[in-house]
Design a protein around this motif. Structure first.
Motif, PDB file in Angstrom:
ATOM      1  N   ARG A 189       0.828  -1.210   0.000  1.00 21.18           N
ATOM      2  CA  ARG A 189       0.000   0.000   0.000  1.00 21.18           C
ATOM      3  C   ARG A 189       0.864   1.263   0.000  1.00 21.18           C
ATOM      4  NH1 ARG A 189      -5.391   0.941   1.542  1.00 21.18           N
ATOM      5  NH2 ARG A 189      -5.850   3.149   1.240  1.00 21.18           N
ATOM      6  N   ARG A 190       1.961   1.241   0.743  1.00 19.81           N
ATOM      7  CA  ARG A 190       2.826   2.423   0.793  1.00 19.81           C
ATOM      8  C   ARG A 190       3.400   2.733  -0.591  1.00 19.81           C
ATOM      9  NH1 ARG A 190       8.005   1.797   4.356  1.00 19.81           N
ATOM     10  NH2 ARG A 190       6.422   1.479   5.946  1.00 19.81           N
ATOM     11  N   HIS A 191       3.871   1.689  -1.269  1.00 17.53           N
ATOM     12  CA  HIS A 191       4.435   1.892  -2.609  1.00 17.53           C
ATOM     13  C   HIS A 191       3.347   2.360  -3.571  1.00 17.53           C
ATOM     14  CE1 HIS A 191       7.240   1.580  -5.834  1.00 17.53           C
ATOM     15  NE2 HIS A 191       6.619   0.591  -6.430  1.00 17.53           N
ATOM     16  N   PHE A 192       2.153   1.821  -3.400  1.00 20.45           N
ATOM     17  CA  PHE A 192       1.022   2.246  -4.232  1.00 20.45           C
ATOM     18  C   PHE A 192       0.792   3.749  -4.097  1.00 20.45           C
ATOM     19  CE2 PHE A 192      -3.465   3.477  -3.985  1.00 20.45           C
ATOM     20  CZ  PHE A 192      -3.872   3.251  -5.291  1.00 20.45           C
ATOM     21  N   GLU A 193       0.734   4.232  -2.869  1.00 12.84           N
ATOM     22  CA  GLU A 193       0.458   5.649  -2.635  1.00 12.84           C
ATOM     23  C   GLU A 193       1.554   6.538  -3.213  1.00 12.84           C
ATOM     24  OE1 GLU A 193      -0.036   5.747   1.566  1.00 12.84           O
ATOM     25  OE2 GLU A 193      -2.113   5.000   1.509  1.00 12.84           O
ATOM     26  N   GLU A 194       2.807   6.121  -3.037  1.00 14.09           N
ATOM     27  CA  GLU A 194       3.919   6.914  -3.572  1.00 14.09           C
ATOM     28  C   GLU A 194       3.875   6.952  -5.095  1.00 14.09           C
ATOM     29  OE1 GLU A 194       7.380   5.088  -1.985  1.00 14.09           O
ATOM     30  OE2 GLU A 194       7.105   5.878   0.058  1.00 14.09           O
ATOM     31  N   THR A 195       3.632   5.780  -5.705  1.00 17.15           N
ATOM     32  CA  THR A 195       3.628   5.697  -7.171  1.00 17.15           C
ATOM     33  C   THR A 195       2.448   6.460  -7.761  1.00 17.15           C
ATOM     34  OG1 THR A 195       4.677   3.515  -7.055  1.00 17.15           O
ATOM     35  CG2 THR A 195       3.622   4.116  -9.132  1.00 17.15           C
ATOM     36  N   LEU A 196       1.276   6.337  -7.135  1.00 17.37           N
ATOM     37  CA  LEU A 196       0.104   7.041  -7.656  1.00 17.37           C
ATOM     38  C   LEU A 196       0.325   8.552  -7.614  1.00 17.37           C
ATOM     39  CD1 LEU A 196      -2.749   6.721  -8.760  1.00 17.37           C
ATOM     40  CD2 LEU A 196      -3.610   6.868  -6.409  1.00 17.37           C
ATOM     41  N   GLN A 197       0.952   9.047  -6.562  1.00 18.52           N
ATOM     42  CA  GLN A 197       1.233  10.472  -6.468  1.00 18.52           C
ATOM     43  C   GLN A 197       2.167  10.918  -7.589  1.00 18.52           C
ATOM     44  OE1 GLN A 197      -0.119  12.820  -4.337  1.00 18.52           O
ATOM     45  NE2 GLN A 197       0.961  14.229  -5.694  1.00 18.52           N
ATOM     46  N   GLN A 198       3.186  10.122  -7.863  1.00 17.62           N
ATOM     47  CA  GLN A 198       4.124  10.441  -8.947  1.00 17.62           C
ATOM     48  C   GLN A 198       3.406  10.440 -10.292  1.00 17.62           C
ATOM     49  OE1 GLN A 198       7.130   7.439  -8.493  1.00 17.62           O
ATOM     50  NE2 GLN A 198       7.906   8.285  -6.569  1.00 17.62           N
ATOM     51  N   CYS A 199       2.549   9.453 -10.523  1.00 11.44           N
ATOM     52  CA  CYS A 199       1.818   9.373 -11.788  1.00 11.44           C
ATOM     53  C   CYS A 199       0.853  10.541 -11.940  1.00 11.44           C
ATOM     54  CB  CYS A 199       1.063   8.052 -11.872  1.00 11.44           C
ATOM     55  SG  CYS A 199       2.122   6.598 -12.049  1.00 11.44           S
ATOM     56  N   PHE A 200       0.274  10.982 -10.831  1.00 10.26           N
ATOM     57  CA  PHE A 200      -0.620  12.130 -10.863  1.00 10.26           C
ATOM     58  C   PHE A 200       0.116  13.384 -11.300  1.00 10.26           C
ATOM     59  CE2 PHE A 200      -4.504  10.455  -9.365  1.00 10.26           C
ATOM     60  CZ  PHE A 200      -5.434  11.472  -9.497  1.00 10.26           C
ATOM     61  N   GLU A 201       1.306  13.557 -10.799  1.00 12.18           N
ATOM     62  CA  GLU A 201       2.090  14.739 -11.155  1.00 12.18           C
ATOM     63  C   GLU A 201       2.382  14.763 -12.651  1.00 12.18           C
ATOM     64  OE1 GLU A 201       5.481  14.519  -8.612  1.00 12.18           O
ATOM     65  OE2 GLU A 201       4.355  14.934  -6.775  1.00 12.18           O
ATOM     66  N   VAL A 202       2.699  13.588 -13.212  1.00 16.49           N
ATOM     67  CA  VAL A 202       2.967  13.499 -14.651  1.00 16.49           C
ATOM     68  C   VAL A 202       1.680  13.744 -15.445  1.00 16.49           C
ATOM     69  CG1 VAL A 202       3.692  11.975 -16.520  1.00 16.49           C
ATOM     70  CG2 VAL A 202       4.920  11.934 -14.344  1.00 16.49           C
ATOM     71  N   ALA A 203       0.572  13.123 -15.005  1.00 19.94           N
ATOM     72  CA  ALA A 203      -0.696  13.290 -15.711  1.00 19.94           C
ATOM     73  C   ALA A 203      -1.150  14.746 -15.688  1.00 19.94           C
ATOM     74  CB  ALA A 203      -1.764  12.391 -15.076  1.00 19.94           C
ATOM     75  N   THR A 204      -0.940  15.415 -14.567  1.00 21.72           N
ATOM     76  CA  THR A 204      -1.362  16.814 -14.428  1.00 21.72           C
ATOM     77  C   THR A 204      -0.501  17.747 -15.260  1.00 21.72           C
ATOM     78  OG1 THR A 204      -2.134  16.376 -12.173  1.00 21.72           O
ATOM     79  CG2 THR A 204      -1.781  18.677 -12.783  1.00 21.72           C
ATOM     80  N   SER A 205       0.812  17.523 -15.237  1.00 21.19           N
ATOM     81  CA  SER A 205       1.714  18.439 -15.935  1.00 21.19           C
ATOM     82  C   SER A 205       1.802  18.176 -17.435  1.00 21.19           C
ATOM     83  CB  SER A 205       3.124  18.352 -15.321  1.00 21.19           C
ATOM     84  OG  SER A 205       3.647  17.037 -15.465  1.00 21.19           O
ATOM     85  N   ASP A 206       1.714  16.893 -17.837  1.00 19.74           N
ATOM     86  CA  ASP A 206       1.933  16.547 -19.247  1.00 19.74           C
ATOM     87  C   ASP A 206       0.674  16.088 -19.969  1.00 19.74           C
ATOM     88  OD1 ASP A 206       4.538  17.079 -18.588  1.00 19.74           O
ATOM     89  OD2 ASP A 206       5.149  14.979 -18.454  1.00 19.74           O
ATOM     90  N   GLY A 207      -0.429  15.944 -19.246  1.00 19.94           N
ATOM     91  CA  GLY A 207      -1.667  15.522 -19.883  1.00 19.94           C
ATOM     92  C   GLY A 207      -1.666  14.074 -20.337  1.00 19.94           C
ATOM     93  N   ILE A 208      -0.831  13.247 -19.725  1.00 18.12           N
ATOM     94  CA  ILE A 208      -0.743  11.827 -20.097  1.00 18.12           C
ATOM     95  C   ILE A 208      -1.846  11.051 -19.382  1.00 18.12           C
ATOM     96  CG2 ILE A 208       0.710   9.746 -19.934  1.00 18.12           C
ATOM     97  CD1 ILE A 208       3.121  11.538 -20.212  1.00 18.12           C
ATOM     98  N   PRO A 209      -2.542  10.150 -20.085  1.00 20.59           N
ATOM     99  CA  PRO A 209      -3.639   9.390 -19.452  1.00 20.59           C
ATOM    100  C   PRO A 209      -3.146   8.566 -18.255  1.00 20.59           C
ATOM    101  CG  PRO A 209      -3.670   9.108 -21.834  1.00 20.59           C
ATOM    102  CD  PRO A 209      -2.378   9.790 -21.503  1.00 20.59           C
ATOM    103  N   LEU A 210      -4.065   8.299 -17.350  1.00 22.45           N
ATOM    104  CA  LEU A 210      -3.763   7.486 -16.171  1.00 22.45           C
ATOM    105  C   LEU A 210      -5.038   6.770 -15.757  1.00 22.45           C
ATOM    106  CD1 LEU A 210      -2.022   6.629 -13.720  1.00 22.45           C
ATOM    107  CD2 LEU A 210      -2.774   8.738 -12.582  1.00 22.45           C
ATOM    108  N   THR A 211      -4.935   5.457 -15.586  1.00 20.61           N
ATOM    109  CA  THR A 211      -6.098   4.657 -15.209  1.00 20.61           C
ATOM    110  C   THR A 211      -5.773   3.818 -13.983  1.00 20.61           C
ATOM    111  OG1 THR A 211      -7.017   4.560 -17.443  1.00 20.61           O
ATOM    112  CG2 THR A 211      -7.641   2.799 -15.961  1.00 20.61           C
ATOM    113  N   LEU A 212      -6.781   3.643 -13.130  1.00 23.78           N
ATOM    114  CA  LEU A 212      -6.622   2.854 -11.915  1.00 23.78           C
ATOM    115  C   LEU A 212      -7.661   1.743 -11.885  1.00 23.78           C
ATOM    116  CD1 LEU A 212      -5.412   2.461  -9.040  1.00 23.78           C
ATOM    117  CD2 LEU A 212      -7.178   4.038  -8.218  1.00 23.78           C
ATOM    118  N   VAL A 213      -7.193   0.532 -11.570  1.00 24.54           N
ATOM    119  CA  VAL A 213      -8.081  -0.619 -11.404  1.00 24.54           C
ATOM    120  C   VAL A 213      -8.010  -1.070  -9.949  1.00 24.54           C
ATOM    121  CG1 VAL A 213      -8.582  -3.006 -12.073  1.00 24.54           C
ATOM    122  CG2 VAL A 213      -7.691  -1.388 -13.779  1.00 24.54           C
TER     123      VAL A 213
END
Length: 346
Positions: A189-213
């Motif tokens: 769970r800890r790694h999940f939270e860290e990785t999701l935050q990093q992916c959010f930053e990329v999606a927000t700044s670069d407009g790259i899609p991001l999906t969660l299952v």
């Protein structure tokens, strides 16, 4: 000596009590479970004992879900943080020693060159053979001392370099352990939270899609009650293995908690995320679970999944909530299916 023997006897007795308690409450038998029960029975973590006692009094099951939750809340972070801190301190101490050795070698080298320069300036005339011999002997002695010093330094540097490599490897192992679920080998769970935050930053700044299952094993509690926690653990490992087998590029598969799994899919749109979740669900349907201890066929494992995609204005929490709502919709409509956020957005 008597105190040491008494201490060993106490620890052996406590270990026996831990094993007995694990058997009595059908607790899973992996190392993390032993640590949790040990902490409880030794009184080392009062808050953990209070929560575990509440589960026991309420007649609840002490399975993998409870064990992992207690470990992550009361032991995991502190345990690995302490290991990392100790290893980091050892590395810093080793580097300080290495620096001291190098400085000493530099000082010795400066002294040697100073002695050589002085001898060169004071060199006797070639006709003065006794003084010439003494001069040569002094030069040879200084050179031998320098060579011995360099040899010693080389050995020390090799030892220090090897120790630093070992400590660095230990630190990396601790880092991986701190981000890994012990039962399934997936990210935790800890790694999940860290990785999701990093992916959010990329999606927000670069407009790259991001999906969660977010996927959940159907009727897992009933399965645990009917077949035991060891077989329940086997189910979780099977699901994790199947997800890993079908992993797409850059996907991060995590054990979200208990029988729930979360899959982060960077650079993936909602439809492709659903296709991936469906591929995993279909793959599980083709596998029949067999109880290892008896070879009894236990049927097939099914999962329900909720899929959500990042949209402008999202936060990690809001994305998780949408995926979770989609998962709940999958369960309410019969389980063993994949539902996307489109089905819950009105």
């Amino acid at each position: 000596m008597t105190n040491a023997i008494a201490k060993n006897v106490d620890e052996d007795d406590l270990a026996d009590r831990v094993i007995a308690a694990m058997r009595m409450h059908s607790s899973p038998s992996y190392p993390r479970a032993f640590e949790v029960w040990y902490a409880h029975l030794s009184g080392a973590v009062p808050a953990l004992s209070t929560e575990l006692q509440h589960v026991l009094v309420g007649g609840g099951s002490v399975g993998a879900t409870v064990i992992d939750g207690l470990y992550n809340r009361y032991m995991g972070s502190e345990h690995f943080a302490q290991k990392a801190s100790r290893t980091s301190s050892q590395i810093l101490d080793e580097i300080a020693t290495l620096t001291h050795q190098i400085n000493e070698a530099l000082d010795a080298s400066e002294r040697y060159h100073g002695e050589i320069s002085a001898l060169s300036e004071q060199g006797p005339a070639s006709a003065d053979r006794p003084m010439l011999r003494k001069w040569v002997e002094t030069l040879v002695l200084a050179t031998r001392t320098e060579v011995a010093s360099k040899t010693k330094l080389e050995l020390q540097l090799r030892d220090s370099a090897r120790e630093i490599r070992n400590l660095r490897d230990a630190l990396e192992t601790t880092r991986i352990e701190a981000q890994t679920d012990a039962l399934t080998g997936l990210a935790n769970r800890r790694h999940f939270e860290e990785t999701l935050q990093q992916c959010f930053e990329v999606a927000t700044s670069d407009g790259i899609p991001l999906t969660l299952v977010i996927a959940d094993v159907d009727y897992f509690k009933r399965f645990n009650d009917d077949h035991g926690h060891a077989t329940g653990d086997q189910v979780l490992r099977l699901v994790a293995h199947t997800m890993t087998e079908h992993m797409v590029d850059r996907a991060v598969i995590t054990r979200f908690g208990g029988e729930e799994f979360a899959i982060i899919l960077p650079d993936t749109n909602l439809n492709d995320g659903k296709l991936y979740a469906e591929a995993v669900r279909q793959a599980l349907l083709k596998r029949e679970l067999i109880k290892r201890s008896t070879n009894e066929k236990l049927g097939r494992i099914t999962i329900s999944s909720g899929v959500a995609a990042y949209k402008l204005g999202d936060t990690p929490t809001s994305l998780i909530e949408r995926a979770d709502q989609a998962l709940l919709a999958a369960k309410r409509t019969g389980r063993n299916r994949t539902v996307t956020q489109d089905a819950i957005i009105r």
